[in-house]
Scaffold this motif. Structure first.
Motif, PDB file in Angstrom:
ATOM      1  N   HIS A 104       0.876  -1.268   0.049  1.00  0.00           N
ATOM      2  CA  HIS A 104      -0.181   0.030   0.005  1.00  0.00           C
ATOM      3  C   HIS A 104       1.064   1.307   0.014  1.00  0.00           C
ATOM      4  CE1 HIS A 104       0.804  -0.073   4.541  1.00  0.00           C
ATOM      5  NE2 HIS A 104       0.572   1.147   4.165  1.00  0.00           N
ATOM      6  N   GLN A 157     -11.767  -1.988  -3.040  1.00  0.00           N
ATOM      7  CA  GLN A 157     -10.801  -2.850  -2.917  1.00  0.00           C
ATOM      8  C   GLN A 157      -9.171  -1.909  -2.767  1.00  0.00           C
ATOM      9  OE1 GLN A 157     -10.322  -6.131  -5.723  1.00  0.00           O
ATOM     10  NE2 GLN A 157     -12.464  -6.538  -5.626  1.00  0.00           N
ATOM     11  N   THR A 158      -9.289  -0.802  -3.288  1.00  0.00           N
ATOM     12  CA  THR A 158      -8.151   0.058  -3.406  1.00  0.00           C
ATOM     13  C   THR A 158      -8.031   0.998  -2.318  1.00  0.00           C
ATOM     14  OG1 THR A 158      -8.018  -0.303  -5.908  1.00  0.00           O
ATOM     15  CG2 THR A 158      -6.767   1.437  -4.994  1.00  0.00           C
ATOM     16  N   TRP A 159      -9.017   2.028  -2.286  1.00  0.00           N
ATOM     17  CA  TRP A 159      -8.738   3.159  -1.659  1.00  0.00           C
ATOM     18  C   TRP A 159      -9.801   3.164  -0.147  1.00  0.00           C
ATOM     19  CZ3 TRP A 159      -5.897   6.608  -3.431  1.00  0.00           C
ATOM     20  CH2 TRP A 159      -5.491   6.591  -4.718  1.00  0.00           C
ATOM     21  N   ALA A 168      -4.063   3.735  -0.660  1.00  0.00           N
ATOM     22  CA  ALA A 168      -4.517   3.024  -1.610  1.00  0.00           C
ATOM     23  C   ALA A 168      -3.739   1.521  -1.545  1.00  0.00           C
ATOM     24  CB  ALA A 168      -3.994   3.797  -3.018  1.00  0.00           C
ATOM     25  N   SER A 169      -4.411   0.512  -1.675  1.00  0.00           N
ATOM     26  CA  SER A 169      -3.891  -1.174  -1.266  1.00  0.00           C
ATOM     27  C   SER A 169      -3.986  -1.486  -2.740  1.00  0.00           C
ATOM     28  CB  SER A 169      -4.925  -1.563  -0.409  1.00  0.00           C
ATOM     29  OG  SER A 169      -4.777  -1.049   0.882  1.00  0.00           O
ATOM     30  N   PHE A 170      -2.974  -2.256  -2.965  1.00  0.00           N
ATOM     31  CA  PHE A 170      -2.728  -3.022  -4.084  1.00  0.00           C
ATOM     32  C   PHE A 170      -2.501  -4.575  -3.935  1.00  0.00           C
ATOM     33  CE2 PHE A 170      -0.695   1.231  -4.263  1.00  0.00           C
ATOM     34  CZ  PHE A 170      -1.453   1.783  -5.262  1.00  0.00           C
TER      35      PHE A 170
END
Length: 212
Positions: free
Chosen positions: A27, A187-189, A210-212
């Motif tokens: 992230h 899923q991201t923010w 922001a996660s990846f």
């Protein structure tokens, strides 16, 4: 054939849903931060109020592929322009104090259940305090060990708690606790908040992740 395609699609959707529910160790985030430190005066009779330096921070973490290891780092910079100075209980006025902290480290996570991971971390911390009152800035190098739990508390809500032990120049064999939470938009923010409580130092932050 249609049944096989339908089964394949269902399995793919199930796999995607399981991945979405998992914890991400990659992230990047940024936001507002407050750093509070205890200032120990070396001059008899001189006392300096503990600065609460507010400013910004950036933070990130990168997972090592499928391995249960990850690297992380953060940088915080803040300022407090109302730090009171007293000599023999006589007020001398206010000074500006700048606070900078860099932290880098590595971590390990182990799955305890579908929702919860155990985490262990080792990190290096560099802290600098600078003021017009000081001829030289106060700085120090410290090392920290942390253990804790991280998990999905609800569909779009993640939390973590860690116990830290830090020793070196700025932290003298100090135990502290860290509590954090992430509210996910998708899923991201998400919005992330974290607080660290120690005897001689405290930190608070809120930001966007922001996660990846």
């Amino acid at each position: 054939m249609k049944k096989q395609l339908a089964l394949g699609l269902a399995l793919a959707l199930a796999s995607t849903a399981a991945a979405a529910e998992g914890l991400s160790y990659t992230h990047i985030e940024a936001g507002y931060s407050v750093q509070q430190y205890e200032v120990r005066s070396l001059t008899p009779g001189l006392s300096v109020q503990d600065p609460k330096a507010d400013g910004g921070y950036i933070d990130g973490s990168v997972a090592f592929g499928e391995a249960p290891f990850y690297a992380f780092g953060s940088y915080r910079k803040g300022e407090d322009d109302n730090v009171g100075v007293r000599f023999n209980n006589i007020a001398l006025g206010d000074i500006d104090v700048d606070a900078d902290q860099l932290k880098i480290g590595v971590g390990y996570h182990h799955t305890l259940s579908e929702r919860v991971d155990w985490v262990g971390e080792l990190s290096y911390i560099r802290t600098e305090l600078d003021s017009s009152l000081l001829q030289d800035e106060i700085d120090g190098d410290d090392f920290r060990g942390s253990v804790g739990l991280r998990g999905n508390l609800a569909k779009n809500f993640e939390g973590w708690a860690k116990l830290n032990y830090t020793d070196g120049d700025m932290y003298d064999s100090e135990f502290s606790g860290t509590l954090g939470a992430l509210v996910k938009f998708n899923q991201t923010w998400g919005i992330v908040g974290e607080a660290e409580f120690g005897e001689h130092a405290k930190q608070y932050s809120i930001g966007i992740r922001a996660s990846f």
